[in-house]
Write a protein that holds these residues in place. Sequence first.
Motif, PDB file in Angstrom:
ATOM      1  N   GLY A 183       0.811  -1.219   0.000  1.00 16.70           N
ATOM      2  CA  GLY A 183       0.000   0.000   0.000  1.00 16.70           C
ATOM      3  C   GLY A 183       0.838   1.261   0.000  1.00 16.70           C
ATOM      4  N   ILE A 184       2.000   1.179  -0.634  1.00 16.16           N
ATOM      5  CA  ILE A 184       2.918   2.318  -0.616  1.00 16.16           C
ATOM      6  C   ILE A 184       2.763   3.144  -1.901  1.00 16.16           C
ATOM      7  CG2 ILE A 184       5.353   2.998  -0.524  1.00 16.16           C
ATOM      8  CD1 ILE A 184       4.403   1.656   2.058  1.00 16.16           C
ATOM      9  N   THR A 185       2.768   4.451  -1.736  1.00 17.50           N
ATOM     10  CA  THR A 185       2.742   5.366  -2.868  1.00 17.50           C
ATOM     11  C   THR A 185       4.080   6.086  -2.938  1.00 17.50           C
ATOM     12  OG1 THR A 185       0.369   5.705  -2.580  1.00 17.50           O
ATOM     13  CG2 THR A 185       1.552   7.388  -3.844  1.00 17.50           C
ATOM     14  N   ALA A 186       4.671   6.087  -4.127  1.00 19.17           N
ATOM     15  CA  ALA A 186       5.935   6.817  -4.309  1.00 19.17           C
ATOM     16  C   ALA A 186       5.648   8.126  -5.032  1.00 19.17           C
ATOM     17  CB  ALA A 186       6.912   5.973  -5.108  1.00 19.17           C
ATOM     18  N   ILE A 187       6.300   9.171  -4.573  1.00 20.01           N
ATOM     19  CA  ILE A 187       6.109  10.499  -5.157  1.00 20.01           C
ATOM     20  C   ILE A 187       7.477  11.020  -5.576  1.00 20.01           C
ATOM     21  CG2 ILE A 187       5.313  12.860  -4.706  1.00 20.01           C
ATOM     22  CD1 ILE A 187       3.683  11.556  -2.333  1.00 20.01           C
ATOM     23  N   ARG A 188       7.597  11.379  -6.849  1.00 23.34           N
ATOM     24  CA  ARG A 188       8.860  11.942  -7.301  1.00 23.34           C
ATOM     25  C   ARG A 188       8.633  13.409  -7.690  1.00 23.34           C
ATOM     26  NH1 ARG A 188      10.330   8.617 -11.555  1.00 23.34           N
ATOM     27  NH2 ARG A 188      11.877   7.445 -10.385  1.00 23.34           N
ATOM     28  N   VAL A 189       9.479  14.285  -7.179  1.00 27.52           N
ATOM     29  CA  VAL A 189       9.420  15.694  -7.577  1.00 27.52           C
ATOM     30  C   VAL A 189      10.697  15.995  -8.343  1.00 27.52           C
ATOM     31  CG1 VAL A 189       9.116  18.070  -6.811  1.00 27.52           C
ATOM     32  CG2 VAL A 189       8.198  16.199  -5.421  1.00 27.52           C
ATOM     33  N   TYR A 207       0.176  18.185   5.940  1.00 25.30           N
ATOM     34  CA  TYR A 207      -0.909  17.213   5.817  1.00 25.30           C
ATOM     35  C   TYR A 207      -0.711  15.997   6.723  1.00 25.30           C
ATOM     36  CZ  TYR A 207      -2.583  20.208   2.176  1.00 25.30           C
ATOM     37  OH  TYR A 207      -3.068  21.303   1.520  1.00 25.30           O
ATOM     38  N   ARG A 208       0.121  16.150   7.729  1.00 26.34           N
ATOM     39  CA  ARG A 208       0.352  15.114   8.741  1.00 26.34           C
ATOM     40  C   ARG A 208       0.537  13.725   8.116  1.00 26.34           C
ATOM     41  NH1 ARG A 208      -1.208  16.972  13.967  1.00 26.34           N
ATOM     42  NH2 ARG A 208      -1.377  14.824  14.614  1.00 26.34           N
ATOM     43  N   THR A 209       1.371  13.693   7.079  1.00 25.83           N
ATOM     44  CA  THR A 209       1.610  12.445   6.364  1.00 25.83           C
ATOM     45  C   THR A 209       3.074  12.090   6.539  1.00 25.83           C
ATOM     46  OG1 THR A 209      -0.096  13.009   4.762  1.00 25.83           O
ATOM     47  CG2 THR A 209       1.535  11.371   4.083  1.00 25.83           C
ATOM     48  N   SER A 210       3.333  10.928   7.145  1.00 22.43           N
ATOM     49  CA  SER A 210       4.740  10.651   7.394  1.00 22.43           C
ATOM     50  C   SER A 210       5.372   9.928   6.211  1.00 22.43           C
ATOM     51  CB  SER A 210       4.925   9.882   8.702  1.00 22.43           C
ATOM     52  OG  SER A 210       4.364   8.618   8.562  1.00 22.43           O
ATOM     53  N   ILE A 211       6.661  10.192   6.052  1.00 20.11           N
ATOM     54  CA  ILE A 211       7.422   9.668   4.927  1.00 20.11           C
ATOM     55  C   ILE A 211       8.199   8.453   5.406  1.00 20.11           C
ATOM     56  CG2 ILE A 211       9.390  10.197   3.418  1.00 20.11           C
ATOM     57  CD1 ILE A 211       8.424  13.138   3.468  1.00 20.11           C
ATOM     58  N   ASP A 212       8.189   7.365   4.605  1.00 18.91           N
ATOM     59  CA  ASP A 212       8.945   6.174   4.985  1.00 18.91           C
ATOM     60  C   ASP A 212      10.340   6.155   4.370  1.00 18.91           C
ATOM     61  OD1 ASP A 212       7.008   5.016   6.584  1.00 18.91           O
ATOM     62  OD2 ASP A 212       6.038   4.031   4.904  1.00 18.91           O
ATOM     63  N   SER A 264      12.643  11.521  -4.430  1.00 12.12           N
ATOM     64  CA  SER A 264      11.535  10.575  -4.341  1.00 12.12           C
ATOM     65  C   SER A 264      11.273  10.268  -2.878  1.00 12.12           C
ATOM     66  CB  SER A 264      11.888   9.258  -5.040  1.00 12.12           C
ATOM     67  OG  SER A 264      11.684   9.355  -6.424  1.00 12.12           O
ATOM     68  N   VAL A 265      10.004  10.233  -2.517  1.00  9.98           N
ATOM     69  CA  VAL A 265       9.654   9.830  -1.160  1.00  9.98           C
ATOM     70  C   VAL A 265       8.515   8.827  -1.247  1.00  9.98           C
ATOM     71  CG1 VAL A 265      10.267  12.088  -0.214  1.00  9.98           C
ATOM     72  CG2 VAL A 265       7.895  11.602  -0.756  1.00  9.98           C
ATOM     73  N   THR A 266       8.323   8.053  -0.179  1.00 11.83           N
ATOM     74  CA  THR A 266       7.163   7.161  -0.153  1.00 11.83           C
ATOM     75  C   THR A 266       6.308   7.479   1.060  1.00 11.83           C
ATOM     76  OG1 THR A 266       8.111   5.425   1.234  1.00 11.83           O
ATOM     77  CG2 THR A 266       8.561   5.299  -1.138  1.00 11.83           C
ATOM     78  N   ILE A 267       5.010   7.235   0.879  1.00  9.11           N
ATOM     79  CA  ILE A 267       4.058   7.395   1.988  1.00  9.11           C
ATOM     80  C   ILE A 267       3.148   6.166   2.024  1.00  9.11           C
ATOM     81  CG2 ILE A 267       4.082   9.918   1.913  1.00  9.11           C
ATOM     82  CD1 ILE A 267       1.459   9.841   0.372  1.00  9.11           C
ATOM     83  N   ASP A 268       2.596   5.883   3.219  1.00 11.11           N
ATOM     84  CA  ASP A 268       1.684   4.730   3.274  1.00 11.11           C
ATOM     85  C   ASP A 268       0.257   5.166   3.527  1.00 11.11           C
ATOM     86  OD1 ASP A 268       1.750   5.472   5.908  1.00 11.11           O
ATOM     87  OD2 ASP A 268       2.493   3.561   6.673  1.00 11.11           O
ATOM     88  N   ASN A 269       0.061   6.470   3.549  1.00 11.70           N
ATOM     89  CA  ASN A 269      -1.278   6.979   3.827  1.00 11.70           C
ATOM     90  C   ASN A 269      -1.573   8.056   2.789  1.00 11.70           C
ATOM     91  OD1 ASN A 269      -3.436   8.455   4.751  1.00 11.70           O
ATOM     92  ND2 ASN A 269      -2.549   8.918   6.749  1.00 11.70           N
ATOM     93  N   ASP A 270      -2.433   7.731   1.815  1.00  8.26           N
ATOM     94  CA  ASP A 270      -2.606   8.718   0.749  1.00  8.26           C
ATOM     95  C   ASP A 270      -3.944   9.456   0.799  1.00  8.26           C
ATOM     96  OD1 ASP A 270      -4.086   6.611  -0.112  1.00  8.26           O
ATOM     97  OD2 ASP A 270      -2.818   6.118  -1.838  1.00  8.26           O
ATOM     98  N   VAL A 271      -4.534   9.538   2.009  1.00 10.52           N
ATOM     99  CA  VAL A 271      -5.808  10.279   2.082  1.00 10.52           C
ATOM    100  C   VAL A 271      -5.650  11.737   1.650  1.00 10.52           C
ATOM    101  CG1 VAL A 271      -7.169   8.948   3.756  1.00 10.52           C
ATOM    102  CG2 VAL A 271      -5.518  10.592   4.589  1.00 10.52           C
ATOM    103  N   ASN A 272      -4.485  12.314   1.913  1.00 12.85           N
ATOM    104  CA  ASN A 272      -4.296  13.720   1.536  1.00 12.85           C
ATOM    105  C   ASN A 272      -3.482  13.899   0.262  1.00 12.85           C
ATOM    106  OD1 ASN A 272      -5.725  14.909   3.730  1.00 12.85           O
ATOM    107  ND2 ASN A 272      -4.044  14.269   5.059  1.00 12.85           N
ATOM    108  N   LEU A 273      -3.341  12.812  -0.496  1.00  9.30           N
ATOM    109  CA  LEU A 273      -2.486  12.869  -1.677  1.00  9.30           C
ATOM    110  C   LEU A 273      -2.875  13.969  -2.670  1.00  9.30           C
ATOM    111  CD1 LEU A 273      -0.009  11.616  -3.024  1.00  9.30           C
ATOM    112  CD2 LEU A 273      -1.512   9.936  -4.110  1.00  9.30           C
ATOM    113  N   PRO A 274      -4.157  14.125  -3.003  1.00  7.16           N
ATOM    114  CA  PRO A 274      -4.507  15.176  -3.970  1.00  7.16           C
ATOM    115  C   PRO A 274      -4.027  16.562  -3.517  1.00  7.16           C
ATOM    116  CG  PRO A 274      -6.376  13.718  -3.592  1.00  7.16           C
ATOM    117  CD  PRO A 274      -5.325  13.330  -2.599  1.00  7.16           C
TER     118      PRO A 274
END
Length: 446
Positions: free
Chosen positions: A311-317, A339-344, A354-364
């Motif tokens: 359930g991991i989402t990767a985000i690259r900027v 957005y109180r989203t912790s990075i793994d 690149s970072v990963t998160i396991d909680n994408d409720v605030n992704l948009p």
Amino acid sequence: MQQSGGIMKIMKFGGTSVGKPERMHQVSQLITADDESKIVVLSALSGTTNNLVEISNTMATGNKSEAKQLIEKLENHYKDFIKQLLKTDVCLDAAAKVLNEHFEFLYIILRISFSESLNKDILAQGELLSTKLFSIYLTENKIDHALLPALEFMTIDGYDEPQIGAIKVKLAQLLKQNSDKKIFITQGYICRNAKGEVDNLKRGGSDYSASLIAAAINASVCEIWTDIDGMHNNDPRIVNKTFAIEQLSFEEAAELAYFGAKILHPASIWPAQYYNVPVKLLNTMEPSAKGTLIAEKAGSVGVKAVAAKDGITAIRVKSSRMLLAYGFLRKVFEVFEKYRTSIDMITTSEVAVSVTIDNDVNLPDIIKELEPFGTVEIDTNHTIVSIVGNEIAETKDVMKKLFDAIEPIPVRMVSYGGSKHNVSLLIDRSYKDQTLQLLNTGLFGL
Ligand code: ASP
Ligand code: MG
């Protein structure tokens, strides 16, 4: 850090260990196997918390008739349970009263308007029921004990952090009031929050309760009894040959628990570590098995285990313009903080992070705020595979073996050097099973 060596021990039993009447019988044997003083921490019967979540969600949508049916179904389950658990009329009566009290409470909530604090009240019923029924069972079997209400000593502050100091004081008082007893039963998971309302330590939180209690009383050991013989070197549901690890350091156990080993709640490591209480993972179904000891020392060097977290989402900027500028990473991290989203995991290159998160409720929202910094790319449905072991980053050959083993797997990110005990890989979820199997062969020769 404090010295270990307290005189009481903690024994925590999970949902499957109390989920059937015959299991409760086994638990009663385990807690009377020696005459050490102990606090026994119980989860709800297996499945109950899930049922309560469903009841609560159904109430929240306003579907009262369906919620009522769900409550009735659960009540029937408990009615059957006590019939099998108890023999004497006196105890059956006492248990029926307990059921009445708690299910009546649920039917009352059904009639009033739903709120978040009522949700927490609903979720608390599982542990209240399991401990009260177990206490009646012990009484029927003439096992002397006292019930300690967790709601009278387990508290969290306004940030949901447990208040060890206060827990210590209150628990000591309660124990003193019952100084003639050797066996204490209490609820895992449930607590009171800063407003004094009933709250909980999040799903799977009974382990956390156990280690907090162990810390608060400086227990000799915190035993976590489940239905598997310890922490395994790999996921036994996916990989065919796995084995229980004999000993892990607190650091190793924390990495494994955090990165997917389901057996232990990740937050439960720090209280034990800080107060230096050894943790033992043991199997109710096979009490003589050695299990896993988690203590200050790692026991041995080298790779200990592999764990995976889905359930991991990767985000690259990507930004050729900004990445070299100082302050860029701070701005990126601030978005996640907001957005109180912790990075793994984190990896950087000259032009991208690149970072990963396991909680994408605030992704948009996160994406929207990152876009001004550069191109944002998202990969969903990924898995972090973590390789954990004492000093593995410094153990010759580990990296070579690791990458040789997973040669056919496309790796999206690698994190190495963050700690001495961990190397993490990010892969597409579809490669997870193959990766775990390959690592089992490559790193453990299995
Ligand atoms: N009963 C709770 C749950 O299922 C807490 C626990 O079992 O650890 O999440
Ligand atoms: Mg659990």
